[in-house]
Write a protein that holds these residues in place. Structure first.
Motif, PDB file in Angstrom:
ATOM      1  N   CYS A 173       0.811  -1.318   0.048  1.00  0.00           N
ATOM      2  CA  CYS A 173      -0.032  -0.019  -0.021  1.00  0.00           C
ATOM      3  C   CYS A 173       0.876   1.273   0.040  1.00  0.00           C
ATOM      4  O   CYS A 173       0.307   2.429  -0.194  1.00  0.00           O
ATOM      5  CB  CYS A 173      -0.723   0.030   1.330  1.00  0.00           C
ATOM      6  N   GLY A 174       2.306   1.143   0.073  1.00  0.00           N
ATOM      7  CA  GLY A 174       2.908   2.468   0.379  1.00  0.00           C
ATOM      8  C   GLY A 174       4.146   2.479  -0.668  1.00  0.00           C
ATOM      9  O   GLY A 174       4.691   1.302  -1.187  1.00  0.00           O
ATOM     10  N   SER A 175       4.703   3.611  -0.738  1.00  0.00           N
ATOM     11  CA  SER A 175       5.824   3.681  -1.571  1.00  0.00           C
ATOM     12  C   SER A 175       6.400   5.020  -1.463  1.00  0.00           C
ATOM     13  O   SER A 175       5.966   6.060  -1.073  1.00  0.00           O
ATOM     14  CB  SER A 175       5.266   3.518  -3.204  1.00  0.00           C
ATOM     15  N   LEU A 176       7.865   5.042  -1.530  1.00  0.00           N
ATOM     16  CA  LEU A 176       8.449   6.139  -1.326  1.00  0.00           C
ATOM     17  C   LEU A 176       8.873   6.782  -2.597  1.00  0.00           C
ATOM     18  O   LEU A 176       8.958   6.246  -3.726  1.00  0.00           O
ATOM     19  CB  LEU A 176       9.956   5.903  -0.983  1.00  0.00           C
ATOM     20  N   THR A 177       8.565   8.186  -2.768  1.00  0.00           N
ATOM     21  CA  THR A 177       8.699   8.998  -3.818  1.00  0.00           C
ATOM     22  C   THR A 177       9.576  10.327  -3.421  1.00  0.00           C
ATOM     23  O   THR A 177       9.815  10.329  -2.152  1.00  0.00           O
ATOM     24  CB  THR A 177       7.360   9.510  -4.395  1.00  0.00           C
ATOM     25  N   THR A 178       9.797  11.148  -4.309  1.00  0.00           N
ATOM     26  CA  THR A 178      10.690  12.096  -4.098  1.00  0.00           C
ATOM     27  C   THR A 178       9.860  13.296  -3.216  1.00  0.00           C
ATOM     28  O   THR A 178      10.030  14.086  -2.576  1.00  0.00           O
ATOM     29  CB  THR A 178      10.874  13.015  -5.388  1.00  0.00           C
ATOM     30  N   GLU A 179       8.576  12.956  -3.171  1.00  0.00           N
ATOM     31  CA  GLU A 179       7.316  13.705  -2.397  1.00  0.00           C
ATOM     32  C   GLU A 179       7.342  13.184  -1.087  1.00  0.00           C
ATOM     33  O   GLU A 179       6.543  13.986  -0.196  1.00  0.00           O
ATOM     34  CB  GLU A 179       6.172  14.048  -3.060  1.00  0.00           C
ATOM     35  N   GLY A 180       7.576  12.116  -0.820  1.00  0.00           N
ATOM     36  CA  GLY A 180       7.763  11.470   0.597  1.00  0.00           C
ATOM     37  C   GLY A 180       7.016  10.229   0.465  1.00  0.00           C
ATOM     38  O   GLY A 180       7.053   9.322  -0.827  1.00  0.00           O
ATOM     39  N   LEU A 181       6.392   9.804   1.490  1.00  0.00           N
ATOM     40  CA  LEU A 181       5.791   8.147   1.573  1.00  0.00           C
ATOM     41  C   LEU A 181       4.300   8.555   1.060  1.00  0.00           C
ATOM     42  O   LEU A 181       3.487   9.099   1.754  1.00  0.00           O
ATOM     43  CB  LEU A 181       5.900   7.833   2.762  1.00  0.00           C
ATOM     44  N   LEU A 182       4.005   7.840   0.175  1.00  0.00           N
ATOM     45  CA  LEU A 182       2.724   8.002  -0.311  1.00  0.00           C
ATOM     46  C   LEU A 182       1.782   6.574   0.054  1.00  0.00           C
ATOM     47  O   LEU A 182       2.374   5.360   0.144  1.00  0.00           O
ATOM     48  CB  LEU A 182       2.485   7.755  -1.947  1.00  0.00           C
ATOM     49  N   PHE A 183       0.668   6.705   0.590  1.00  0.00           N
ATOM     50  CA  PHE A 183      -0.217   5.584   1.314  1.00  0.00           C
ATOM     51  C   PHE A 183      -1.613   5.382   0.533  1.00  0.00           C
ATOM     52  O   PHE A 183      -2.449   6.209   0.568  1.00  0.00           O
ATOM     53  CB  PHE A 183      -0.514   5.858   2.667  1.00  0.00           C
ATOM     54  N   ASP A 184      -1.565   4.327  -0.115  1.00  0.00           N
ATOM     55  CA  ASP A 184      -2.924   4.046  -0.912  1.00  0.00           C
ATOM     56  C   ASP A 184      -3.909   3.300   0.228  1.00  0.00           C
ATOM     57  O   ASP A 184      -3.927   2.004   0.244  1.00  0.00           O
ATOM     58  CB  ASP A 184      -2.574   2.915  -1.978  1.00  0.00           C
ATOM     59  N   ARG A 185      -4.925   4.080   0.633  1.00  0.00           N
ATOM     60  CA  ARG A 185      -5.856   3.471   1.698  1.00  0.00           C
ATOM     61  C   ARG A 185      -6.943   2.569   1.174  1.00  0.00           C
ATOM     62  O   ARG A 185      -7.228   1.820   1.565  1.00  0.00           O
ATOM     63  CB  ARG A 185      -6.416   4.708   2.279  1.00  0.00           C
ATOM     64  N   ASP A 186      -7.065   2.835  -0.505  1.00  0.00           N
ATOM     65  CA  ASP A 186      -8.014   1.827  -1.064  1.00  0.00           C
ATOM     66  C   ASP A 186      -7.427   0.586  -1.159  1.00  0.00           C
ATOM     67  O   ASP A 186      -8.278  -0.381  -0.981  1.00  0.00           O
ATOM     68  CB  ASP A 186      -8.151   2.527  -2.328  1.00  0.00           C
ATOM     69  N   ALA A 187      -6.265   0.332  -1.102  1.00  0.00           N
ATOM     70  CA  ALA A 187      -5.663  -0.959  -1.153  1.00  0.00           C
ATOM     71  C   ALA A 187      -5.617  -1.572   0.188  1.00  0.00           C
ATOM     72  O   ALA A 187      -5.483  -2.845   0.413  1.00  0.00           O
ATOM     73  CB  ALA A 187      -4.466  -1.237  -1.909  1.00  0.00           C
ATOM     74  N   CYS A 188      -5.446  -0.754   1.255  1.00  0.00           N
ATOM     75  CA  CYS A 188      -5.213  -1.309   2.735  1.00  0.00           C
ATOM     76  C   CYS A 188      -6.081  -2.047   3.318  1.00  0.00           C
ATOM     77  O   CYS A 188      -7.415  -1.555   3.101  1.00  0.00           O
ATOM     78  CB  CYS A 188      -5.072  -0.029   3.637  1.00  0.00           C
ATOM     79  N   ILE A 189      -6.070  -3.144   3.659  1.00  0.00           N
ATOM     80  CA  ILE A 189      -7.135  -4.036   4.507  1.00  0.00           C
ATOM     81  C   ILE A 189      -6.878  -3.922   5.932  1.00  0.00           C
ATOM     82  O   ILE A 189      -7.603  -4.664   6.640  1.00  0.00           O
ATOM     83  CB  ILE A 189      -6.707  -5.456   4.131  1.00  0.00           C
ATOM     84  N   GLY A 190      -6.219  -2.946   6.529  1.00  0.00           N
ATOM     85  CA  GLY A 190      -6.152  -2.730   7.809  1.00  0.00           C
ATOM     86  C   GLY A 190      -5.448  -4.013   8.847  1.00  0.00           C
ATOM     87  O   GLY A 190      -5.864  -4.066  10.019  1.00  0.00           O
ATOM     88  N   CYS A 191      -4.585  -4.522   8.308  1.00  0.00           N
ATOM     89  CA  CYS A 191      -3.956  -5.745   8.963  1.00  0.00           C
ATOM     90  C   CYS A 191      -2.893  -5.147  10.104  1.00  0.00           C
ATOM     91  O   CYS A 191      -3.206  -6.132  10.900  1.00  0.00           O
ATOM     92  CB  CYS A 191      -3.254  -6.661   8.068  1.00  0.00           C
ATOM     93  N   GLY A 192      -2.589  -4.026   9.964  1.00  0.00           N
ATOM     94  CA  GLY A 192      -1.698  -3.460  10.961  1.00  0.00           C
ATOM     95  C   GLY A 192      -0.356  -4.017  11.235  1.00  0.00           C
ATOM     96  O   GLY A 192       0.452  -3.712  12.147  1.00  0.00           O
ATOM     97  N   ILE A 193       0.252  -4.932  10.165  1.00  0.00           N
ATOM     98  CA  ILE A 193       1.558  -5.252   9.851  1.00  0.00           C
ATOM     99  C   ILE A 193       2.516  -4.392   9.999  1.00  0.00           C
ATOM    100  O   ILE A 193       3.696  -4.149  10.641  1.00  0.00           O
ATOM    101  CB  ILE A 193       1.868  -6.339   9.094  1.00  0.00           C
TER     102      ILE A 193
END
Length: 310
Positions: free
Chosen positions: A69-89
């Motif tokens: 769900c996440g990726s590092l870019t030049t703008e910082g860490l992007l978080f794709d909440r639509d893909a997140c299942i809330g597992c908390g790992i």
């Protein structure tokens, strides 16, 4: 096994019923009040809270996410909440606590064991356990089972509710509830729908049913300037004062304390420019309520007993 999604468990609370209390916050709510102070509890599944100010962009959490769900870019860490299942790992690998998990599925026995660790404080202070949310009635079987166990143990039970549920559900919960902290946000259906997304017809019906049963009730009004003040507040007082046994009323002035939570859960907050309700303005409405025969407290709990019918 009866379970519910628990957002938080707060001990030694003094504003959610008599005495020292443990408040169990359950997730999920049928309303979408624009002023909600616990937006992270609206969801019916676990939510990852992300605080960009704490994030060092180390990327340590990224390899462990099953859904990437996440990726590092030049703008910082992007978080794709639509893909997140809330597992908390990911939260277990976030050493700065920029990521935290809100919501854990717990059984009735697990919550009972947790709250009973403080039973000595309930007994010495006249306190107990309060269910809040979100909206607890969305977990009716959980509430009933937990409250039944607590009452068998001699522990006072209270529920903070918006009142929006099927009448038979509320009546079943009421059999095991000593006190209702009943939110009443507006009398006019049009105003209620505009600001909460739902009609208030069931809310009124459930309140009237609880009143007819002689249940102990404290009315709680979140006072929102420009929404339910002035003439609308007068209409609320006319309606509520017709329920002659209701005497206790709490006015909760609107504030912006919960605004930051919308950032953490990546939700839109529409009232960021709304001015907070001053104590002076709340006092004006408290005096109005007193004219209708109510014993009014501004901001939370007082030492008085709860109002009841009969």
């Amino acid at each position: 096994m009866t379970t519910a999604l628990v957002a938080n468990l707060q001990k030694c609370c003094v504003y959610d019923g008599p005495g020292l209390r443990t408040v169990v916050f359950l997730m999920g709510c049928p309303l979408r009040c624009k002023w909600c102070q616990n937006p992270e509890n609206l969801a019916s599944q676990p939510v990852i809270l992300y605080d960009p100010e704490k994030c060092t962009f180390c990327g340590n959490c990224l390899p462990h996410c099953e859904k990437q769900c996440g990726s590092l870019t030049t703008e910082g860490l992007l978080f794709d909440r639509d893909a997140c299942i809330g597992c908390g790992i990911c939260t277990t690998y976030c050493y700065t606590e920029a990521r935290t998990l809100c919501g854990k599925r717990c059984s009735v026995q697990q919550v009972y064991d947790a709250v009973m660790r403080d039973q000595v404080f309930y007994r010495t202070s006249g306190g107990g356990v309060t269910l809040s949310g979100g909206e607890p009635s969305m977990h009716a079987e959980f509430c009933i089972a937990l409250f039944r166990m607590l009452r068998e143990a001699g522990i006072h039970t209270a529920m903070e509710t918006c009142g929006f549920c099927q009448p038979n559900t509320m009546l079943r919960i009421a059999e095991h509830t000593d006190l209702f902290l009943y939110d009443f946000k507006a009398f006019s259906e049009e105003i209620h729908f505009k600001w909460t997304g739902q009609s208030n017809m069931q809310i009124k019906e459930n309140l009237e049913n609880l009143y007819a049963l002689g249940k102990k009730i404290i009315i709680r009004i979140p006072l929102i300037p420009g929404v339910n003040d002035g003439a609308e507040f007068q209409r609320m007082m006319v309606y509520l004062s017709a329920l002659k046994g209701l005497k206790r009323l709490h006015i909760l002035p609107f504030h912006q304390v919960g605004a930051s939570k919308y950032i953490l859960s990546n939700q839109i907050y529409e009232l960021e420019d709304m001015a907070e309700c001053s104590m002076e303005y709340a006092q004006v409405h408290a005096e109005t309520a007193q004219k209708y025969g109510f014993d009014v407290n501004i901001g939370g709990w007082d030492a008085g007993t709860a109002s009841h019918a009969g």
